[in-house]
Design a protein around this motif. Structure first.
Motif, PDB file in Angstrom:
ATOM      1  N   VAL A  18       0.860  -1.187   0.000  1.00  0.00           N
ATOM      2  CA  VAL A  18       0.000   0.000   0.000  1.00  0.00           C
ATOM      3  C   VAL A  18       0.890   1.228   0.000  1.00  0.00           C
ATOM      4  O   VAL A  18       1.848   1.298   0.786  1.00  0.00           O
ATOM      5  N   ARG A  20       1.026   5.125   0.846  1.00  0.00           N
ATOM      6  CA  ARG A  20       0.194   6.090   1.569  1.00  0.00           C
ATOM      7  C   ARG A  20       0.991   7.256   2.120  1.00  0.00           C
ATOM      8  O   ARG A  20       2.193   7.181   2.310  1.00  0.00           O
ATOM      9  N   GLN A  21       0.252   8.315   2.338  1.00  0.00           N
ATOM     10  CA  GLN A  21       0.841   9.500   2.923  1.00  0.00           C
ATOM     11  C   GLN A  21       0.710   9.379   4.435  1.00  0.00           C
ATOM     12  O   GLN A  21      -0.385   9.166   4.946  1.00  0.00           O
ATOM     13  N   VAL A  22       1.817   9.470   5.162  1.00  0.00           N
ATOM     14  CA  VAL A  22       1.751   9.421   6.628  1.00  0.00           C
ATOM     15  C   VAL A  22       2.466  10.658   7.147  1.00  0.00           C
ATOM     16  O   VAL A  22       3.677  10.778   6.983  1.00  0.00           O
ATOM     17  N   VAL A  29       3.889   0.502   2.385  1.00  0.00           N
ATOM     18  CA  VAL A  29       3.732  -0.464   3.476  1.00  0.00           C
ATOM     19  C   VAL A  29       3.430  -1.843   2.881  1.00  0.00           C
ATOM     20  O   VAL A  29       2.382  -2.030   2.268  1.00  0.00           O
ATOM     21  N   ILE A  31       2.106  -5.564   2.670  1.00  0.00           N
ATOM     22  CA  ILE A  31       0.965  -6.193   3.336  1.00  0.00           C
ATOM     23  C   ILE A  31       1.251  -7.663   3.645  1.00  0.00           C
ATOM     24  O   ILE A  31       1.049  -8.121   4.749  1.00  0.00           O
ATOM     25  N   ASP A  40       8.627  -5.535  10.044  1.00  0.00           N
ATOM     26  CA  ASP A  40       7.857  -4.291  10.056  1.00  0.00           C
ATOM     27  C   ASP A  40       8.520  -3.195   9.230  1.00  0.00           C
ATOM     28  O   ASP A  40       8.428  -2.029   9.531  1.00  0.00           O
ATOM     29  N   VAL A  42       9.019  -0.563   6.405  1.00  0.00           N
ATOM     30  CA  VAL A  42       8.270   0.254   5.463  1.00  0.00           C
ATOM     31  C   VAL A  42       9.308   1.032   4.654  1.00  0.00           C
ATOM     32  O   VAL A  42      10.486   1.063   5.026  1.00  0.00           O
TER      33      VAL A  42
ATOM     34  N   LEU B  13       8.590   0.491  10.984  1.00  0.00           N
ATOM     35  CA  LEU B  13       7.376   1.269  11.215  1.00  0.00           C
ATOM     36  C   LEU B  13       7.515   2.125  12.477  1.00  0.00           C
ATOM     37  O   LEU B  13       7.108   3.268  12.527  1.00  0.00           O
ATOM     38  N   ALA B  72      -9.387   7.051   8.881  1.00  0.00           N
ATOM     39  CA  ALA B  72      -8.223   7.092   9.782  1.00  0.00           C
ATOM     40  C   ALA B  72      -6.934   7.030   8.949  1.00  0.00           C
ATOM     41  O   ALA B  72      -5.996   7.796   9.189  1.00  0.00           O
ATOM     42  N   ALA B  73      -6.896   6.147   7.979  1.00  0.00           N
ATOM     43  CA  ALA B  73      -5.694   6.034   7.133  1.00  0.00           C
ATOM     44  C   ALA B  73      -5.453   7.348   6.394  1.00  0.00           C
ATOM     45  O   ALA B  73      -4.311   7.791   6.255  1.00  0.00           O
ATOM     46  N   ALA B  74      -6.545   7.975   5.959  1.00  0.00           N
ATOM     47  CA  ALA B  74      -6.394   9.251   5.247  1.00  0.00           C
ATOM     48  C   ALA B  74      -5.826  10.327   6.169  1.00  0.00           C
ATOM     49  O   ALA B  74      -5.191  11.277   5.713  1.00  0.00           O
ATOM     50  N   GLY B  76      -3.510   9.750   8.170  1.00  0.00           N
ATOM     51  CA  GLY B  76      -2.114   9.366   8.422  1.00  0.00           C
ATOM     52  C   GLY B  76      -1.962   8.313   9.501  1.00  0.00           C
ATOM     53  O   GLY B  76      -0.845   7.986   9.898  1.00  0.00           O
ATOM     54  N   CYS B  77      -3.090   7.776   9.967  1.00  0.00           N
ATOM     55  CA  CYS B  77      -3.031   6.806  11.073  1.00  0.00           C
ATOM     56  C   CYS B  77      -2.145   5.615  10.692  1.00  0.00           C
ATOM     57  O   CYS B  77      -2.198   5.104   9.583  1.00  0.00           O
ATOM     58  N   LEU B  78      -1.333   5.194  11.653  1.00  0.00           N
ATOM     59  CA  LEU B  78      -0.403   4.086  11.403  1.00  0.00           C
ATOM     60  C   LEU B  78      -0.921   2.756  11.893  1.00  0.00           C
ATOM     61  O   LEU B  78      -0.569   1.717  11.351  1.00  0.00           O
ATOM     62  N   ARG B 101      -5.330  -3.866   7.142  1.00  0.00           N
ATOM     63  CA  ARG B 101      -3.960  -4.087   6.668  1.00  0.00           C
ATOM     64  C   ARG B 101      -3.798  -3.560   5.251  1.00  0.00           C
ATOM     65  O   ARG B 101      -2.768  -3.013   4.895  1.00  0.00           O
ATOM     66  N   ARG B 102      -4.837  -3.730   4.448  1.00  0.00           N
ATOM     67  CA  ARG B 102      -4.735  -3.238   3.066  1.00  0.00           C
ATOM     68  C   ARG B 102      -4.795  -1.714   2.983  1.00  0.00           C
ATOM     69  O   ARG B 102      -4.508  -1.135   1.944  1.00  0.00           O
ATOM     70  N   ARG B 103      -5.197  -1.087   4.044  1.00  0.00           N
ATOM     71  CA  ARG B 103      -5.095   0.378   4.097  1.00  0.00           C
ATOM     72  C   ARG B 103      -3.725   0.790   4.623  1.00  0.00           C
ATOM     73  O   ARG B 103      -3.471   1.964   4.878  1.00  0.00           O
ATOM     74  N   GLY B 104      -2.871  -0.188   4.876  1.00  0.00           N
ATOM     75  CA  GLY B 104      -1.518   0.125   5.350  1.00  0.00           C
ATOM     76  C   GLY B 104      -1.450   0.350   6.848  1.00  0.00           C
ATOM     77  O   GLY B 104      -0.486   0.927   7.343  1.00  0.00           O
ATOM     78  N   LEU B 105      -2.467  -0.112   7.574  1.00  0.00           N
ATOM     79  CA  LEU B 105      -2.447   0.046   9.033  1.00  0.00           C
ATOM     80  C   LEU B 105      -1.897  -1.226   9.660  1.00  0.00           C
ATOM     81  O   LEU B 105      -2.206  -2.327   9.219  1.00  0.00           O
ATOM     82  N   ARG B 128       0.712 -10.347   7.935  1.00  0.00           N
ATOM     83  CA  ARG B 128       1.178 -10.162   9.309  1.00  0.00           C
ATOM     84  C   ARG B 128       0.527  -8.948   9.959  1.00  0.00           C
ATOM     85  O   ARG B 128       0.426  -7.895   9.328  1.00  0.00           O
ATOM     86  N   LEU B 130       1.825  -7.097  12.158  1.00  0.00           N
ATOM     87  CA  LEU B 130       2.937  -6.158  12.424  1.00  0.00           C
ATOM     88  C   LEU B 130       3.012  -5.705  13.876  1.00  0.00           C
ATOM     89  O   LEU B 130       3.807  -4.849  14.222  1.00  0.00           O
TER      90      LEU B 130
END
Ligand code: SF4
Ligand code: SF4
Lengths: 104, 395
Positions: A18, A20-22, A29, A31, A40, A42, B13, B72-74, B76-78, B101-105, B128, B130
């Motif tokens: 994925v 994404r902007q963080v 990231v 999956i 972990d 990234v 991460l 939440a992902a938008a 920037g939530c990790l 997970r597919r949203r990168g969380l 995983r 994570l």
């Protein structure tokens, strides 16, 4: 046998990653297990990395991507090509990018 | 473009923000997927019966939870923390997990492990989380375990789940809840913890020594919980016995967190880049903060709005309770003490009341390391800062 990167090939982001902007960062990231490297990990892309990534649309070859970037960056085309290949190599070996046949 | 530029930087991460000034406005979200649970533990602060259809009917749908995760992902939530009740009682758990997970969380899961099936373990193996799965464990033998959970067969189910995590090499941590029903298992918990990852480093079995009162302030439940609270002296003994380098860690902790809080009731990190969503779609400052006045129905607005405007507003609340202002607001033990707005509400229905049980625990701990003399009270001490500094230096 290790595959080498070919400039006339199309590379696309794996569906197992994925983008994404963080906060202030552009982050990839992984999956699924086996994509990326350690558990972990990234990957953050800088502005140029993101410019390459954004152009990996499943249609353009690396050569075409470099050409397009050449219109934006004031850098000799050979250098841009080298950068695009280097970037692709880095992510390909981590299975974040994979190769697809060119769509006509 | 320049070939000297690093286009791709690999990070863990956890280290993503160590050098990043632009933190996201939301870095972690807790989502309580349900309050229902397949166990009925004697000490539990919020479980509802598994088959309660009226509760089930009020819970957020999978689609609503996905919308929250997407938002939440938008922002920037990790990471998201799925808790309950027992999150795995929801038949759509896997769907929500994969979506997150597919949203990168990354996903933290609080579970009793009884519903971990081979399919779920394989999913965690392929995708995983994570973060280690956090397993709550209530005993090392069927008798002790089930005298806590009240459900025959739950011991075997929990251990089946734990063995699956081991078999698929999915990292997990264990929270062992110590109660009168299972206190004879303490040593066995520690020994098992050592067999898990060796005796070097931190034992993955952590003891839960403090019980919180009931989320809905149910008086019958509260009686049950209070009857099982461990005395301050026993807590101290367990801390010394089972937390390696207890005194050194406490000194470090004191240096970092102990200061006089003043009239602001939130001296914790709750609500700073973090929020909690209850099973019915109400946003709260943290998982334990159940005061309905500090909740916001996400159906009335956006997650972003709540996180950026409401949470900071709630965090500014000042105490108006004279007793709090006389004691906690001036107490140099506040950082060590578990009194906080959330727990104060669970105990007293107000956000700013001293909690005698936690007050005693803080005082017993402080006395044991010489921060307080016999008969002294934390709020009367004038030179708390100096005491902490000299304790820190000597440990
Ligand atoms: S439980 Fe208490 S200390 Fe923890 S975040 Fe909530 S209000 Fe703060
Ligand atoms: S130790 Fe007592 S007075 Fe001090 S903060 Fe805790 S509850 Fe308040």
């Amino acid at each position: 046998m290790e595959k080498t990167i070919s400039i006339d090939t199309v590379y696309v982001p794996s569906e197992e990653v994925v983008a994404r902007q963080v906060g202030g960062e552009f982050v990839l990231v992984p999956i699924s297990a086996g994509v990326g490297d350690f558990e972990d990990a990234v990957f953050t892309l800088n502005e140029e990395g993101k410019a390459i990534w954004d152009r990996m649309d499943g249609k353009r070859t690396l050569r075409e991507i470099a050409l397009d970037l050449g219109t934006e960056y004031d850098t000799p085309i050979e250098e841009i090509q080298r950068d695009v290949i280097g970037f692709t190599e880095e992510l390909f070996r981590r299975r974040i990018l994979h190769q697809i046949p060119r769509q006509e | 473009m320049s070939s000297t530029t690093e286009f791709v930087v690999r990070k863990s991460l956890n280290s993503l923000f160590s050098s990043n000034a632009a933190r996201p406005i939301l870095s972690r979200l807790d989502i309580e997927l349900t309050e229902r649970c397949n166990n009925n533990c004697v000490h539990c602060y919020n479980n509802l019966p598994l088959h309660d259809e009226s509760v089930r009917g009020r819970e957020l749908s999978a689609q609503e939870i996905k919308t929250i995760l997407r938002d939440a992902a938008a922002l920037g939530c990790l990471g998201v923390r799925f808790s309950g009740g027992e999150p795995l009682v929801r038949p759509d758990f896997a769907e929500l997990y994969v979506y997150a997970r597919r949203r990168g969380l990354r996903v933290t899961l609080f579970t009793n492990a009884t519903l971990i099936t081979p399919t779920i373990a394989q999913l965690f193996c392929r995708i995983r989380p994570l973060e280690p799965i956090e397993v709550s464990l209530y005993g090392m033998a069927p008798k002790t375990y089930e005298s806590v959970t009240g459900r025959p067969g739950s011991f075997e189910a929990a251990w089946r789940g734990i063995h699956l995590l081991q078999e698929y090499k999915i990292p997990f941590a264990v929270k062992a809840v110590i109660l009168p029903e299972n206190k004879e298992d303490k040593e066995a918990f520690v020994r098992w913890g050592e067999t898990l990852f060796g005796s070097s480093g931190e034992n993955p079995v952590q003891f839960v020594l403090y019980l919180n009162l009931h989320a809905r302030r149910d008086s019958v439940r509260n009686k049950q919980i209070c009857a099982r609270r461990i005395s301050a002296e026993d807590i101290l003994e367990s801390l010394r016995q089972f937390r390696p380098d207890y005194s050194g860690k406490l000194a470090q902790f004191c240096r970092k967190f102990m200061k006089i809080p003043g009239e602001n009731i939130f001296s914790c990190g709750g609500g700073i880049n973090k929020a909690d969503i209850d099973p019915y779609g109400r946003l709260r400052l943290c998982m334990l903060l159940k005061d309905p006045r500090l909740s916001y129905d996400l159906k009335d607005g956006s997650l972003k709005e709540a996180v950026t405007s409401l949470l900071p507003q709630w965090r500014k609340i000042k105490s108006t309770n004279p007793e709090y202002l006389r004691r906690c607001a001036r107490c140099f033990l506040k950082g060590l003490c578990l009194q906080c707005p959330a727990k104060s509400w669970l105990e007293h229905g107000s956000l700013d009341t001293p909690i005698e049980y936690f007050c005693e625990i803080a005082h017993v701990q402080a006395r044991s390391v010489g921060l307080l003399g016999i008969g002294e009270q934390g709020w009367e001490v004038k030179n708390g800062k100096e005491r902490i500094a000299s304790y820190g230096e000597n440990n």
